[in-house]
Design a protein around this motif. Structure first.
Motif: not given
Length: 387
Positions: A76, A123, A126, A129-130, A225, A331-332, A335, A338-339
């Protein structure tokens, strides 16, 4: 099960962990180095530095603690660099890597700093990161228009791999991508041989803007992450390792290897699990040997980074886009899940996501930092808290 040095379970688990790590994200590392303006020899140096750093830390940590402590690069973090490094000269980028490593060292030394970082809501982290990963995943489908044969071949391989051999999906995808490249004559004028890589020193240049826009996001992404999930992964398998020496060790290694392109070495999470389950060894106290073997394979990959770089640079743009996008798809999805799972923080996460995704720069500060700041401010002043 055999407890000797050449235990097949240990060797295969170590090799698989490294294979999964490299095939899923080495193309993103190369994209990050390229975006920073690196030459082919500097890209080789980046991969050599990362391979050697990951190999040495995995071997030393696991041997000293007698626990499976696997390190990895921050995928990431590399994805963030692809979008952010273009505005800086290479020495400034390297200086940002040094500062990021220093921040990790300070986190190991100063307990309130690590606690403050841990209190950043997952949240928001992520969501940030998303937003960074979304552009990579969207580009996965662009080759439909330019080279549909490559796209449908690789996407079909991806789906079949996910269905029948999920652990080796990325390896299968890479193999199909290379075959498509060969049939498309991508390697016709390429000379690829087993050649030792050479480190290339770049003197770091410290820049305040780069500290804010590169060092700080790289540090936060690496900690939230990679390092924190890595610690949680070890604990979930009943391996208790003191956190302070791990942070100090990886932070110092980051500083030492940064001038050669080692942008981030941190605790592994997903790939580390490959070396921790009972299939590796029925005796949990012996599973650290699998990570030692992973360290050996890291070293081999780093020493022959020239060959790795030559192969990936020869791949067509469509192949690298598909590899990068599909590697980050899981991973997306994590994200997004979780977000936006917590209704009370959903709006704050949305602001973080949208501002980060916008790519805006204001007062010399990038959208990644503004996105996280906006989410934190929204939680602090506008979110209703339970009475």
């Amino acid at each position: 099960m055999q407890k000797g040095l050449f235990n097949l379970g240990h060797i295969s688990a170590g090799f698989t962990a490294v294979l999964v790590g490299y095939t899923s994200s080495v193309v993103i590392i190369i994209q990050a180095a390229t975006a920073a303006g690196a030459t082919s020899s500097q890209i080789e140096s980046w991969l050599m530095a990362l391979g050697v750093a990951m190999g040495v830390t995995s071997i030393l940590f696991s041997w000293y603690f007698k626990k499976p402590v696997l390190t990895a690069w921050s995928t990431p973090g590399a994805a963030m660099l692809v979008a952010a490094v273009g505005q800086y000269e290479m020495p400034v980028v390297i200086g940002a890597f040094v500062i990021s490593g220093l921040l990790i060292v300070l986190t190991g030394l100063i307990s309130p700093l690590s606690k403050a970082l841990a209190h950043i809501p997952a949240q928001l982290a992520t969501a940030m990161l998303g937003a960074i990963l979304l552009s990579f995943c969207v580009k996965t489908f662009s080759p439909v228009m330019t080279n549909p044969a490559i796209f449908f071949s690789m996407f079909a391989a991806f789906l079949i791999g996910k269905r029948f051999l999920p652990q080796y999906t990325m390896a299968i995808l890479l193999a199909v991508g290379i075959v498509c490249s060969i049939t498309g004559d991508a390697f016709d004028n390429q000379h690829i041989s087993l050649t030792f890589a050479k480190p290339e020193w770049i003197t770091p240049d410290i820049d305040i803007s780069a500290m804010i826009n590169l060092s700080l996001p790289l540090y936060i992404i690496t900690m939230l992450s990679q390092n924190l999930p890595g610690i949680a992964m070890m604990r979930s398998h009943a391996y208790e390792v003191p956190v302070k020496p791990l942070l100090l060790g990886t932070g110092i290694v980051n500083i030492l290897f940064a001038p050669f392109g080692g942008f981030s070495v941190n605790l592994a999470a997903i790939s580390a699990a490959i070396c921790m389950n009972k299939d590796v060894d029925e005796d949990p106290s012996q599973r650290y040997r699998a990570v030692i073997w992973a360290g050996v394979f890291y070293l081999i990959a780093g020493i022959w980074a020239t060959t790795v770089v030559a192969i990936f640079l020869a791949l067509p743009k469509e192949v690298t886009q598909i590899l990068a996008g599909l590697a980050l798809l899981g991973t997306l999805l994590m994200c997004f899940q979780t977000a936006f799972k917590d209704e009370s923080l959903r709006e704050s996460a949305l602001y973080t996501f949208l501002i980060t995704l916008s790519g805006v720069t204001f007062l010399g500060v990038s959208s990644v930092v503004w996105g996280l700041a906006a989410g934190l401010l929204h939680i602090r002043f506008l979110t209703k808290r339970p009475q």
